[in-house]
Design an enzyme around this catalytic site. Sequence first.
Site, short mmCIF file in Angstrom:
data_model
loop_
_atom_site.label_atom_id
_atom_site.label_comp_id
_atom_site.label_asym_id
_atom_site.label_seq_id
_atom_site.Cartn_x
_atom_site.Cartn_y
_atom_site.Cartn_z
CG LEU A 137 12.33 -22.44 87.20
CD1 LEU A 137 13.84 -22.31 87.39
CD2 LEU A 137 11.80 -23.68 87.89
N GLY A 168 10.25 -14.01 87.01
CA GLY A 168 9.94 -12.66 86.53
C GLY A 168 8.68 -12.57 85.68
CB SER A 222 2.33 -23.10 82.46
OG SER A 222 2.89 -21.82 82.23
P1 ADP Z 1 7.15 -14.90 88.95
O1 ADP Z 1 5.88 -14.23 88.55
O2 ADP Z 1 7.85 -15.54 87.80
O3 ADP Z 1 7.01 -15.82 90.11
P2 ADP Z 1 7.87 -12.29 89.91
O4 ADP Z 1 7.65 -11.45 88.70
O5 ADP Z 1 6.82 -12.29 90.96
O6 ADP Z 1 8.17 -13.78 89.42
O7 ADP Z 1 9.27 -11.93 90.59
C1 ADP Z 1 10.42 -11.68 89.84
C2 ADP Z 1 11.40 -10.84 90.67
O8 ADP Z 1 12.56 -10.66 89.89
C3 ADP Z 1 10.85 -9.47 90.99
O9 ADP Z 1 11.21 -9.15 92.30
C4 ADP Z 1 11.55 -8.57 89.98
O10 ADP Z 1 11.73 -7.27 90.46
C5 ADP Z 1 12.90 -9.27 89.83
N1 ADP Z 1 13.56 -9.01 88.54
C6 ADP Z 1 14.84 -8.61 88.37
N2 ADP Z 1 15.13 -8.45 87.06
C7 ADP Z 1 14.01 -8.73 86.38
C8 ADP Z 1 13.68 -8.71 85.00
N3 ADP Z 1 14.55 -8.40 84.04
N4 ADP Z 1 12.43 -9.08 84.65
C9 ADP Z 1 11.53 -9.42 85.60
N5 ADP Z 1 11.77 -9.46 86.91
C10 ADP Z 1 13.01 -9.10 87.32
#
Ligand code: ADP
Length: 386
Positions: free
Chosen positions: A221, A225, A294
């Site tokens: 989603l 992350g 995706s």
């Molecule tokens: P996506 O690319 O899936 O849209 P992002 O990576 O841009 O999501 O954002 C994920 C958010 O979740 C970030 O702000 C990140 O710091 C936070 N987060 C907290 N815990 C985790 C984790 N274990 N792995 C990845 N992101 C994390």
Amino acid sequence: MPDPIDIQLDLEALAGLELFLSGALAPDPHFRLEGHPALEPGARVLLRDPNNVRLAEFTVERVDGGAALGPVALIEPPRHADFAAFRPAPAAVRERLVAMGAVRVAALAASGFLTVDDEAPLRDADAAVLHIVEGGPVDHFPRVRAAQIVAERYLDPARVILNVLPPLRTAWRDRVLRNYGATCIAEPAETGAYRPEVAALAASFLPPPSERGFCVWFTGLPSSGKSTIADRLALELREAGRRVTMLDGDVVRMHLSKGLGFSREDRDTNIRRIGWVASEIVRHHGIVITAAVSPYAASRDDARRMVGDAGFVLVYVSTPAEICEQRDVKGFYARARAGQLTGFTGVDDPYEPPPNADLVIETAGTTPESAAAAVWRLLRNRGYVS
Ligand code: ADP
């Protein structure tokens, strides 16, 4: 009568047409074309190959589960400059088998190099049809060469028929092989040594896993992350001296997929583009990491098929929807809830969780570093990194 609609077939649809025309998909009475939801019964379609050569005219008789079905009238058969002698039609193969007096006919559809363990089931039957399937991690040219050597030197060449098949869907395999005369179908051996001549070819065309290309495909989603873990993984691979291409969903939409929206069709197109680029990178032994939502299983499966199963690692970042929405990194959940954005995955557009992920990561309660470490462990188990 209106002019027919022009459709340029991708490699998979082309394979479907070729197999259908040769009789390899019998008893299907109709050609089946997927991925063109706008086609309606009665439509006349001019089917072109990827280079726009006109192959056949297709009349849509009915539409079933997203596929258009109907008869085709051949204009020109798909051309192959390579291995023409090893592309007999199923009926011709069956005739040769009858002429040999073969009752028990073994078949093997090989996507890799043949091992010694692959030989036994072929030797045990009255005759064997050895299918070299195009596509996959290793070019079919050295694999055909290797199969010729194995047939000539290690099997009875008078009882082995070599056949080159276009990229084959798993669901088609057994039917195609039976149409080529098989009475028993051997599974490719998972292990087993190469004959020395094959080992030499494999050594130059199939580098050791630690020098091979691969694709780590993140799905999940928005705000689950993906980008964060993908960036971390890319950093670690670069620190280890590897070169990495990153295809981040948002970045891809700025150039490769600029202009595409978020309809189902545009999303599928976006994912297929990423899959195609990823497959080219992996074919040239490069590393590619993708981080796009995706959301649809079918287009993720397409990407896996394009890249080849061996070099494809699907990582599902399975953060619960409520947590993704709380994070709302880009503020899009809020805008979707406020009705300013429609068709947003997780709010008013579906996300289909993958049943076939190679790794599932729960990010709630873990750090990006440990999530990246889990991916690294998987890559290490496959021999891609040390
Ligand atoms: P996506 O690319 O899936 O849209 P992002 O990576 O841009 O999501 O954002 C994920 C958010 O979740 C970030 O702000 C990140 O710091 C936070 N987060 C907290 N815990 C985790 C984790 N274990 N792995 C990845 N992101 C994390």
